[in-house]
Design an enzyme around this catalytic site. Structure first.
Site, mmCIF file in Angstrom:
data_model
loop_
_atom_site.group_PDB
_atom_site.id
_atom_site.type_symbol
_atom_site.label_atom_id
_atom_site.label_comp_id
_atom_site.label_asym_id
_atom_site.label_seq_id
_atom_site.Cartn_x
_atom_site.Cartn_y
_atom_site.Cartn_z
ATOM 1 N N GLU A 288 0.872 -1.170 0.000
ATOM 2 C CA GLU A 288 0.000 0.000 0.000
ATOM 3 C C GLU A 288 0.907 1.218 0.000
ATOM 4 O OE1 GLU A 288 -1.592 3.144 1.698
ATOM 5 O OE2 GLU A 288 -2.294 1.831 3.326
ATOM 6 N N CYS A 322 -1.874 8.321 4.332
ATOM 7 C CA CYS A 322 -2.035 8.006 2.901
ATOM 8 C C CYS A 322 -3.396 8.456 2.421
ATOM 9 C CB CYS A 322 -1.965 6.507 2.656
ATOM 10 S SG CYS A 322 -0.531 5.783 3.351
#
Ligand code: UN1
Length: 525
Positions: A288, A322
């Site tokens: 990720e 993120c």
């Protein structure tokens, strides 16, 4: 058991336990700070169930007080890392053959221990990465949620075993997902407990063994996670922890032929490198890798809700998520009004000591992040209109890395700051005329993790949902325009360069990624 989100703050508030929440956190913080001020603790690696000291150590300093040493951690060499990998490999057969229900029970005990130690864990997160109390408690909650949810997934799927119909009458067939072997788990600083525990739990509960490398900017929560797993009864050597630098310990771990899979959360640059080397070696990778998340505020938006949602998403934890909103597209008809509201709201956010109850935003994680913030706001000032921020925040308290929320308007669409993931509190804003155009611009990014829209027009919302290229999308979400996905509810999947598999954490598709399928056919004699 059916999965329920932990939601500590909301739950305690609803039960009238607000004061308890604060006093529990403050007591845990006082205890931790007293211990840390008593002199730096030395944290060993954990190899084969025993503490292990490398030849060198490094000092981990708190971002909210650069004079406070969180502890000394091991600067592991390649040799230390290969001992950890060996230990994980040696325990694989036994662990993977254990009844899955027994594995799940260890995790259920671990979740219970985390619940009991919740505030101590939260205080450790504040100390180590600078999260405010709500965000730190939410980090612990998310770790518990991951463990509970994955435990429930194991039960729901009968440990990923099922019996299909057999084509021939004499055949007895069963289908199961089986673990790969030993996984490297490379942890981020920003959710040092939640994401670290989530990745490790995913690998372990499905029968793999793990070597974890904590982020050298926030290693303490991973060490506390290890202690919890140990207390919960995880057999020795199934989980090993080696601290150290990415360049030395990290590389030794991810480049080892003895590692079967890598779970990684971090930068695109490192993730790409891992994906390239995994393609060559055939190693599994679940990565990720951040994003550049867009939010659209339409001419038909509830501007109050949009102001709250965008400010929370762009600036809480200094934009070091993120999922943070970093590009904002505002319809030209409400542009002036909305920007005045947003700038006013962001300028009222208090920046300072994250242990303080009144603080909205704590410090940046490193000096490097502060340099970036100063350099990039300077660039913003030169090439666009810097409407807020750009200076380090002056606080009367400790010597921390505090930065004010920054808002920059009217940068060219192709500008560096519009394209690059910044991981500091800088929000780039543009105006737009048609929603079609706003979506095209929002999608013009190599990333595709989260996105949001504020609009009371259902046709607009539907158009956005059908055309936006992101894995986690929200409409009219006041508590976080693009942040705050909840395990078991919003699966957290990165599209495009934001993720390597397109499948999300905290969803039904997560655990199968740690396994491969085996069909077993037996002809009874
Ligand atoms: C991240 O920053 O890597 O949706 C993940 C959120 C959190 C996860 C963020 N649950 O904001």
């Amino acid at each position: 058991m059916t999965f329920r989100s932990e939601l500590t703050w909301e739950g305690m508030k609803a039960s009238g336990l607000e004061a308890d929440y604060h006093s529990s956190y403050e007591k845990a913080a006082d205890d931790l700070l007293a211990m840390v001020r008593g002199g730096p603790m030395i944290y060993p690696n954990h190899i084969d169930g025993a503490p292990s000291l490398a030849q060198r150590t490094f000092e981990d300093v708190s971002p909210s007080d650069r004079d406070l040493v969180v502890g000394r951690f091991q600067r592991s060499s390649a040799e230390e890392v290969s001992r950890a990998i060996r230990s994980s490999r040696n325990t694989f057969l036994e662990w993977s053959r254990m009844d899955w229900g027994d594995r799940v029970r260890i995790f259920e005990r671990a979740a219970e221990l985390m619940r009991r130690d919740k505030f101590a864990l939260a205080a450790a997160i504040t100390l180590d990465n600078g999260k405010t109390r709500h965000e730190a408690v939410a980090d612990v909650d998310e770790a518990i949620d991951f463990i509970d949810y994955y435990s429930e997934e194991m039960r729901r799927t009968d440990g990923f075993e099922r019996t299909p119909g057999a084509a021939y009458p004499e055949e007895e067939v069963s289908l199961r997902l089986r673990p790969y072997g030993t996984w490297a788990v490379i942890c981020p600083f920003n959710f040092p407990l939640a994401i670290s525990a989530g990745m490790a739990a995913g690998a372990l509960i499905t029968g793999n063994t793990v070597v974890m490398k904590p982020s050298s900017d926030a290693p303490l929560p991973v060490h506390l996670f290890y202690e919890i797993m140990d207390r919960a009864g995880l057999p020795s050597g199934v989980l090993n922890v080696v601290a150290g630098s990415g360049g030395e310990a990290g590389d030794a771990l991810v480049n080892s032929d003895a590692v079967d899979g890598i779970a990684f959360t971090g930068s695109l640059e490192v993730g790409r490198r891992l994906m390239r080397s995994s393609a060559e070696s055939g190693r599994r990778i679940i990565a990720e890798m951040g994003s550049k998340n867009p939010v659209i505020v339409s001419g038909e938006a509830d501007l109050e809700a949009a102001t709250d949602g965008v400010a929370a998403s762009a600036f809480l934890f200094s934009g070091q998520k993120c999922s943070a909103c970093s590009r904002l597209y505002v319809h030209e008809s409400v542009y002036g009004t909305f920007m005045a509201m947003l700038i006013e709201r962001a300028s009222r956010m208090t920046v300072g000591d994250p242990f303080d109850r009144g603080t909205d935003i704590g410090p940046l994680i490193t000096e490097q992040a502060m340099d970036n913030y100063l350099r990039w706001t300077e660039m913003a000032h030169r090439d666009g209109k810097l409407s807020l921020g750009g200076e380090p925040a002056r606080t009367s308290g400790p010597r921390g890395l505090f930065a004010h929320p920054a808002i920059v308007e009217s940068l060219p669409e192709e500008h560096y700051l519009m394209r690059r993931e910044l991981f500091v509190p800088i929000l780039c804003v543009q105006s737009y005329r048609t929603l079609q155009d706003a979506v095209v611009r929002a999608n013009a990014s190599e990333y595709g993790l989260t996105a949001g829209i504020f609009s009371s027009n259902e046709t607009e919302v539907r158009y956005f949902l059908e055309t936006i290229e992101s894995g986690v999308v929200y409409a009219n979400r006041r508590r976080g325009a693009s942040t705050g996905a909840m395990v078991g509810s919003q699966s957290f999947a990165g599209w495009k360069s934001s993720g390597s598999t397109g499948m999300g954490t905290g969803s039904r598709h997560y655990l199968p990624q740690f396994m491969r399928e085996q069909s077993r056919t037996i002809i009874r004699q």
